[in-house]
Design a protein around this motif. Sequence first.
Motif, PDB file in Angstrom:
ATOM      1  N   GLU A 177      32.532 -13.612  -8.104  1.00 52.60           N
ATOM      2  CA  GLU A 177      32.346 -15.000  -8.529  1.00 52.60           C
ATOM      3  C   GLU A 177      33.675 -15.738  -8.589  1.00 52.60           C
ATOM      4  O   GLU A 177      33.771 -16.907  -8.191  1.00 52.60           O
ATOM      5  CB  GLU A 177      31.654 -15.025  -9.896  1.00 52.60           C
ATOM      6  N   LYS A 221      42.382 -19.460 -12.924  1.00 44.67           N
ATOM      7  CA  LYS A 221      42.331 -20.690 -12.123  1.00 44.67           C
ATOM      8  C   LYS A 221      43.375 -21.684 -12.609  1.00 44.67           C
ATOM      9  O   LYS A 221      44.055 -22.346 -11.812  1.00 44.67           O
ATOM     10  CB  LYS A 221      40.921 -21.288 -12.227  1.00 44.67           C
ATOM     11  N   TRP A 278      37.327 -23.972  -4.541  1.00 44.74           N
ATOM     12  CA  TRP A 278      38.222 -24.926  -5.204  1.00 44.74           C
ATOM     13  C   TRP A 278      39.409 -25.269  -4.307  1.00 44.74           C
ATOM     14  O   TRP A 278      39.778 -26.441  -4.161  1.00 44.74           O
ATOM     15  CB  TRP A 278      38.691 -24.320  -6.529  1.00 44.74           C
ATOM     16  N   ASP A 309      34.762 -18.883  -6.384  1.00 39.36           N
ATOM     17  CA  ASP A 309      35.149 -20.100  -7.097  1.00 39.36           C
ATOM     18  C   ASP A 309      36.528 -20.570  -6.649  1.00 39.36           C
ATOM     19  O   ASP A 309      36.737 -21.751  -6.353  1.00 39.36           O
ATOM     20  CB  ASP A 309      35.142 -19.833  -8.599  1.00 39.36           C
TER      21      ASP A 309
END
Length: 416
Positions: free
Chosen positions: A315, A396, A323, A319
């Motif tokens: 995941e 992130k 992004w 992601d």
Amino acid sequence: MSEIAGPAPRHSTVGVKVGHVTVGGGAPIVVQSMTNTDTADVDATVAQVAALARQGSELVRITVDRDEAAAGVPKIRERLDRIGVNVPLVGDFHYIGHKLLADHPACAEALAKYRINPGNVGFKEKKDKQFGSIVELAARHGKAVRIGANWGSLDQELLTHLMDENARLPKPLDARAITREALVQSALLSAARAEEIGLPRDRIILSAKVSNVQDLIATYLEVARRSDYAIHLGLTEAGMGSKGIVASSAALGILLQQGIGDTIRVSLTPEPGGDRTLEVKVAQEILQTMGFRTFVPQVAACPGCGRTTSTVFQELAQDIEGWLQNSMPEWKRTYPGVETLNVAVMGCIVNGPGESKHADIGISLPGTGETPAAPVFIDGRKAMTLRGPAIAQEFKTLVGEYIDRRFGTTVRDAAE
């Protein structure tokens, strides 16, 4: 210890200007694509050209098959310019291209390149005249021409002649070999004829497309051996989904490694209602994974195994990749060079720390039975360890801070 060989020197020494884009002559390999809209539908074509260009297509080809399509071309060019999409347009002509270009001078002027298929530019006594007419118009308007032979529409007179010659040999070659030779000769003889008419070599691009990987490789090797024209590379009718992607990657990868190919297109069949820009993404990924160009930051992620029963790393990798992709249009302006970034998202202790050290910034998530901690490596060194339920979001944030710190300095220095 043997040395790893890099790619061969680029084949073409001739640079061809297509609008503001240079193909060949040592320029970066150009990514191109083609619309599947009716060109007479100006709104739909403008929307798709813009989507392809924003994804990274540096040339976009459009079908010009009838008067309504030819009349739409200058309107499409004007609309694209108005919204700031300056991608050069290539006109795809078959059968009546000579007439459409002559009858629609605004179309002839709006296009940056004309694509001619020598197999269906005209037949019998009309062939040379109609081919010459398009070449003369290209020379008059200062446009480039792609002479694109295709074994699905091969010059039947040339093929028949070569087949007859082959049949008289003591040891005839197989039909596929003669078909490849006809394809090569069709492209090279047409290019020589274009030069005789007055189109300079630095306005000519060649292609010789087939749909079989081994035949494509053999054909382009021969085209490159016999000429130094700029080359458009692509596996025609590559197919849908993974088949088309794998076949195109295999064929183009081998030829590019040998220095053959100045511009590429990946001819994927989209699924019904599918995203046409996928062919651009695949072409970019071929060039980037082979080290020829960089378009977006790379994300290394492990495939998962019995040690990585958690889906967290999958995941997070998805992601992060999404992004990065979505942020690139803005980042290209604010973070010059960000496309060279390498990120690692790994799922266990086996290769996780090592791969993370090789990346600019990487995280090694805990696998099954491992301590619930995720070390983060920045520029090859362990920087910290993340724990708890918010690991994905915290990593992130760290990637964003790293990008700003490393790639934002140029913009800030210029502002100061």
